[in-house]
Write an enzyme that holds these catalytic residues in place. Structure first.
Site, PDB file in Angstrom:
ATOM      1  N   ASN A 118       0.820  -1.216   0.000  1.00 37.37           N
ATOM      2  CA  ASN A 118       0.000   0.000   0.000  1.00 37.37           C
ATOM      3  C   ASN A 118       0.854   1.265   0.000  1.00 37.37           C
ATOM      4  O   ASN A 118       0.601   2.195  -0.767  1.00 37.37           O
ATOM      5  CB  ASN A 118      -0.946   0.009   1.211  1.00 37.37           C
ATOM      6  N   HIS A 164     -18.535  34.043 -31.963  1.00 40.82           N
ATOM      7  CA  HIS A 164     -19.647  33.247 -32.516  1.00 40.82           C
ATOM      8  C   HIS A 164     -19.304  32.733 -33.920  1.00 40.82           C
ATOM      9  O   HIS A 164     -20.196  32.512 -34.738  1.00 40.82           O
ATOM     10  CB  HIS A 164     -20.955  34.049 -32.576  1.00 40.82           C
ATOM     11  N   SER A 285      -7.372  10.672 -49.088  1.00 41.74           N
ATOM     12  CA  SER A 285      -8.568   9.836 -49.030  1.00 41.74           C
ATOM     13  C   SER A 285      -8.347   8.616 -49.904  1.00 41.74           C
ATOM     14  O   SER A 285      -7.692   8.688 -50.947  1.00 41.74           O
ATOM     15  CB  SER A 285      -9.765  10.642 -49.539  1.00 41.74           C
ATOM     16  N   LYS A 291      -8.568  14.961 -52.020  1.00 44.36           N
ATOM     17  CA  LYS A 291      -8.603  15.295 -50.590  1.00 44.36           C
ATOM     18  C   LYS A 291      -7.242  15.400 -49.906  1.00 44.36           C
ATOM     19  O   LYS A 291      -6.317  14.667 -50.226  1.00 44.36           O
ATOM     20  CB  LYS A 291      -9.425  14.220 -49.833  1.00 44.36           C
ATOM     21  N   GLU A 298      -7.761  16.482 -36.087  1.00 46.46           N
ATOM     22  CA  GLU A 298      -8.992  15.781 -35.699  1.00 46.46           C
ATOM     23  C   GLU A 298      -8.740  14.829 -34.544  1.00 46.46           C
ATOM     24  O   GLU A 298      -9.583  14.662 -33.656  1.00 46.46           O
ATOM     25  CB  GLU A 298      -9.562  15.028 -36.901  1.00 46.46           C
ATOM     26  N   TYR A 325      -6.507   2.000   2.172  1.00 45.82           N
ATOM     27  CA  TYR A 325      -6.349   1.404   0.851  1.00 45.82           C
ATOM     28  C   TYR A 325      -7.519   0.458   0.548  1.00 45.82           C
ATOM     29  O   TYR A 325      -7.964  -0.309   1.398  1.00 45.82           O
ATOM     30  CB  TYR A 325      -5.018   0.624   0.757  1.00 45.82           C
ATOM     31  N   GLN A 330      -6.294   0.408  -7.431  1.00 43.97           N
ATOM     32  CA  GLN A 330      -5.460  -0.126  -8.513  1.00 43.97           C
ATOM     33  C   GLN A 330      -5.895   0.456  -9.866  1.00 43.97           C
ATOM     34  O   GLN A 330      -5.135   0.454 -10.829  1.00 43.97           O
ATOM     35  CB  GLN A 330      -5.554  -1.656  -8.533  1.00 43.97           C
TER      36      GLN A 330
HETATM   37  N1  ARG Z   1      -1.353  -3.656  -7.339  1.00 37.75           N
HETATM   38  C1  ARG Z   1      -1.841  -2.901  -6.241  1.00 37.75           C
HETATM   39  C2  ARG Z   1      -2.267  -1.513  -6.688  1.00 37.75           C
HETATM   40  O1  ARG Z   1      -1.917  -1.141  -7.749  1.00 37.75           O
HETATM   41  C3  ARG Z   1      -0.773  -2.769  -5.212  1.00 37.75           C
HETATM   42  C4  ARG Z   1      -1.279  -2.602  -3.836  1.00 37.75           C
HETATM   43  C5  ARG Z   1      -1.888  -3.860  -3.378  1.00 37.75           C
HETATM   44  N2  ARG Z   1      -2.278  -3.781  -2.018  1.00 37.75           N
HETATM   45  C6  ARG Z   1      -3.104  -4.652  -1.446  1.00 37.75           C
HETATM   46  N3  ARG Z   1      -3.399  -4.461  -0.235  1.00 37.75           N
HETATM   47  N4  ARG Z   1      -3.642  -5.632  -2.127  1.00 37.75           N
HETATM   48  O2  ARG Z   1      -2.942  -0.799  -6.001  1.00 37.75           O
END
Ligand code: ARG
Length: 466
Positions: A118, A164, A285, A291, A298, A325, A330
């Site tokens: 984390n 405009h 084109s 063209k 674009e 977390y 992710q």
């Molecule tokens: N692959 C995870 C992410 O990108 C890493 C962290 C994973 N942590 C966990 N507690 N499973 O967030």
């Protein structure tokens, strides 16, 4: 990258608690290594810093630290060379690198001391984003230099300015080009501010509460070149503001490029005829031989939608997430990686397209001399003679109306009008109409020197900030 399905359970990071094997469905949904392998460099740097800190607090002997650092060097070369074997249990880049370190040296088994994926992923992604933002700013500055060069090259050119999408008042082409340039200056400022804000190390926050071991988060932060260390462990692992900040800055930059793109599309049409694109920056084109299409412009317009989608999609992911977390987080990487890649392709293509475009200044001039374009200046001329603006506006408006409805030449009507006449006609002439504006930052050929100087100064200042 190859996958080997046979080497499994014992390799998982949590095999102590689990006796059942992870299913394929779980692994296929859970895996992020296909895209987070992009952060291998950052993950290795983070592990080096963490290992050095572990040695300082006595978790590693000098020789163990040495073997971990050597293993990390070796893994860096392996990944760089592209010859790596991914196991289904290598859920992400962090799992993969830790497994390899442990295979290379038994000291690898202590590397995750006091660390969680984390705080590890939050660190890696901040390092990655700091670098990526710097690279985007570099591309944006190069784009600005091309806008500046084009403005210098076409210094005396004028075109009708539009509101405009109707002809409004004549403006120097350089003034118009630099209007886009200033918008991009603000994008650069936003990106650099975002980079400053994300410059905080989360490593040492652990899973969410820190650690009972005497980790030195400041040492790690310094080692990784972060200016600050986190203040709150829960916030450190939950915070993805820096991703949202970057996605917003990139989306707005993309929107600015889409506005330039839209003008290139209009201006290169037969109807406008203001510019011709170089062959190398346009397409043909498959069916219509005549063209020449502005595909780059674009795509800049089209891909801005994708950049906005990356931002809004990610904001939706963040909304109402409980601390700290959650695996939802992710989902931060793919939109961010995609946004950086997208903008990094658009910027050089747009730059080349503008650099090589042939601006048809003769055609622009012709349109700038259309009879009614001096109407505002005429009204202001009356104001200088003491007429209240609202009255002056009506007087000129009536003349325009008569010119259109009676099919009469506007200049003759001005000449005949008792409050206007000769002197008023003079301000409609080419020599005065392009230099009539006197106010700060206004669109006058007389002020282009200032415009070019100020813009060039801004570029130099931003280059220093980079
Ligand atoms: N692959 C995870 C992410 O990108 C890493 C962290 C994973 N942590 C966990 N507690 N499973 O967030």
């Amino acid at each position: 990258m190859t996958q080997n399905p046979d080497r499994t359970v014992k390799n998982s990071l949590w095999h102590g608690r689990f006796s059942g094997k992870a299913t394929n469905e779980l692994q296929e949904l859970n895996t992020s290594i296909t895209f987070d392998i992009q952060m291998f460099q950052q993950d290795i740097s983070g592990s080096r810093a963490h290992a050095r800190m572990l040695a300082k607090i006595g978790v590693y002997e000098e020789n163990d630290l040495e073997s971990v650092l050597l293993a990390l060097d070796q893994i860096e070369k392996e990944i760089d060379g592209g010859a790596i074997e991914i196991l289904p249990t290598d859920e992400d880049v962090h799992t993969y690198i830790e497994r390899r370190v442990t295979e290379i040296t038994p000291a690898g088994a202590r590397l995750h001391t006091g660390r969680s994926r984390n705080d590890q992923v939050a660190t890696d992604l901040r390092l990655w984003t700091k670098e990526a933002v710097g690279e985007v700013v570099h591309l944006a500055l190069s784009f600005q230099k091309t806008l500046l060069a084009k403005a210098e090259e076409t210094e005396g050119a004028v075109l009708p300015g539009y509101t405009h999408l109707q002809q409004a008042q004549p403006v120097p082409l350089a003034h118009h080009l630099l209007a886009h340039g200033w918008a991009i200056s603000r994008d650069i400022d936003r990106l650099l501010e975002a980079r400053k804000r994300m410059d905080v190390s989360p490593l040492g926050a652990g899973a969410m509460a820190g650690s009972s071991l005497p980790l030195d988060a400041s040492m790690v932060a310094k080692d990784l070149n972060f200016s600050k260390v986190f203040d709150n462990s829960i916030d450190a692992v939950s915070d993805r503001d820096f991703v949202a900040d970057s996605l917003y800055a990139l989306a707005l930059l993309g929107i600015h490029l889409s506005r330039i793109g839209e003008e290139v599309i209009l201006w290169s049409s037969t109807e406008f005829g203001y510019l011709e694109l170089a062959d190398g920056y346009s397409t043909g084109s498959s069916m219509m031989p005549q063209k020449k299409n502005p595909d780059i412009a674009e795509l800049a317009r089209g891909k801005s939608g994708r950049l906005i989608g990356n931002l809004t999609g990610f904001l939706a992911t963040l909304k109402a997430l409980p601390l700290a977390y959650n695996k939802d987080l992710q989902e931060d990487k793919e939109p961010l990686f995609d946004a950086v890649e997208t903008i990094s392709r658009i910027l050089p293509a747009m730059e080349g397209m503008i650099r090589t475009a042939n601006f048809r200044v003769d055609r622009m001039l012709e349109q700038s001399l259309s009879p009614y374009i001096a109407a505002t200046d005429l009204a202001e001329w009356l104001v200088k003679r003491g007429i209240p603006f609202r009255e002056a506006h009506a007087t000129i408006g009536e003349l325009v109306e008569r010119s259109i409805s009676e099919g009469k030449d506007f200049q003759s009507l001005v000449l005949e009008h008792q409050e206007l006449g000769d002197e008023a006609i003079a301000i409609m002439k080419k020599e005065s109409i392009f230099t009539s504006k006197v106010t700060h930052g206004s669109a006058s050929l007389d002020k282009i020197g200032d415009q070019l100087r100020n813009f060039s100064k801004q570029i130099s200042e931003d280059e220093k900030r980079l």
